[in-house]
Enzyme design. Structure first.
Site, short mmCIF file in Angstrom:
data_model
loop_
_atom_site.label_atom_id
_atom_site.label_comp_id
_atom_site.label_asym_id
_atom_site.label_seq_id
_atom_site.Cartn_x
_atom_site.Cartn_y
_atom_site.Cartn_z
N ASP A 8 -80.56 -65.65 23.57
CA ASP A 8 -81.88 -66.26 23.64
C ASP A 8 -81.96 -67.29 22.50
OD1 ASP A 8 -84.77 -66.49 24.14
OD2 ASP A 8 -84.98 -65.36 22.28
N ASP A 10 -85.31 -68.94 20.88
CA ASP A 10 -86.41 -68.78 19.93
C ASP A 10 -86.54 -67.32 19.47
OD1 ASP A 10 -87.09 -71.50 20.38
OD2 ASP A 10 -88.14 -70.91 22.21
#
Length: 190
Positions: A8, A10
């Protein structure tokens, strides 16, 4: 076919900024550059999979997203690190439940992981998903990865969902890389 590290963006690789639109706000999380460099050195493909509803909400253009990723890539380069590919889903959610698949590509949907696996000839069943939210963990489960790793950076320290989709809970991407490299070493042992 190789196992990959699906990451991922953020709250996992870069500091969490709500609806990030300005490349000047991009900051690597401490240790992320070194962790990715270690994965690179071990020959583990690093694939970024990121929900980017800022595009669907009209707050950022595709070109703006490229600028944000260029800023991240430049910071990674300072550590001798790189991501091998970036997959971004631009759709804005219509429901607030992060466990519901609305669009196949938007996490918790498995679409970005499946496309990356096909595009790069990756063995998804031996791969890893690393993220800070339930949608990251469910995307990994829904895609059929071997190991889901929840990091306690970003939203990870506030994870409020059943952890049935989590195989490991660790402090950060550094600790996640340790787990990935240990698994890869065990697989490579004759």
């Amino acid at each position: 076919m190789k196992a990959a590290a699906f990451l991922d963006r953020d709250g996992t690789v870069i500091e969490l900024v709500h609806h990030l639109t300005d490349p000047a706000d991009v900051r690597l999380i401490n240790g992320a550059g070194d962790a990715i460099a270690r994965l690179n050195a071990a020959g583990v493909p690093v694939i970024l999979v990121t929900n980017q509803s800022v595009i669907g909400r009209g707050k950022l253009t595709e070109a703006g997203l490229v600028a944000v990723h260029d800023a991240m890539s430049a910071q990674l380069e300072a550590f001798g690190a790189k991501v091998d590919a970036i997959y971004a889903c631009p759709h804005a959610p219509k429901v607030t439940d992060p466990t519901v698949i609305e669009v196949h590509d938007r996490k918790p949907g498995p679409g970005m992981l499946h496309r990356a696996a096909q595009d790069h000839s990756l063995d998804i069943k031996r791969s890893f998903m690393v993220g800070d939210t339930v949608s990251d963990m469910l995307a990994g489960r829904n895609a059929g990865v071997a190991v889901n790793i929840l990091v306690c950076t970003g939203y990870g320290d506030r994870f409020e969902h059943p952890k049935t989709s989590v195989d490991h809970e660790v402090a950060d991407l550094t600790a996640a890389a340790d787990i990935i490299l240990k698994h890869i070493a065990i697989e490579d042992t004759p």
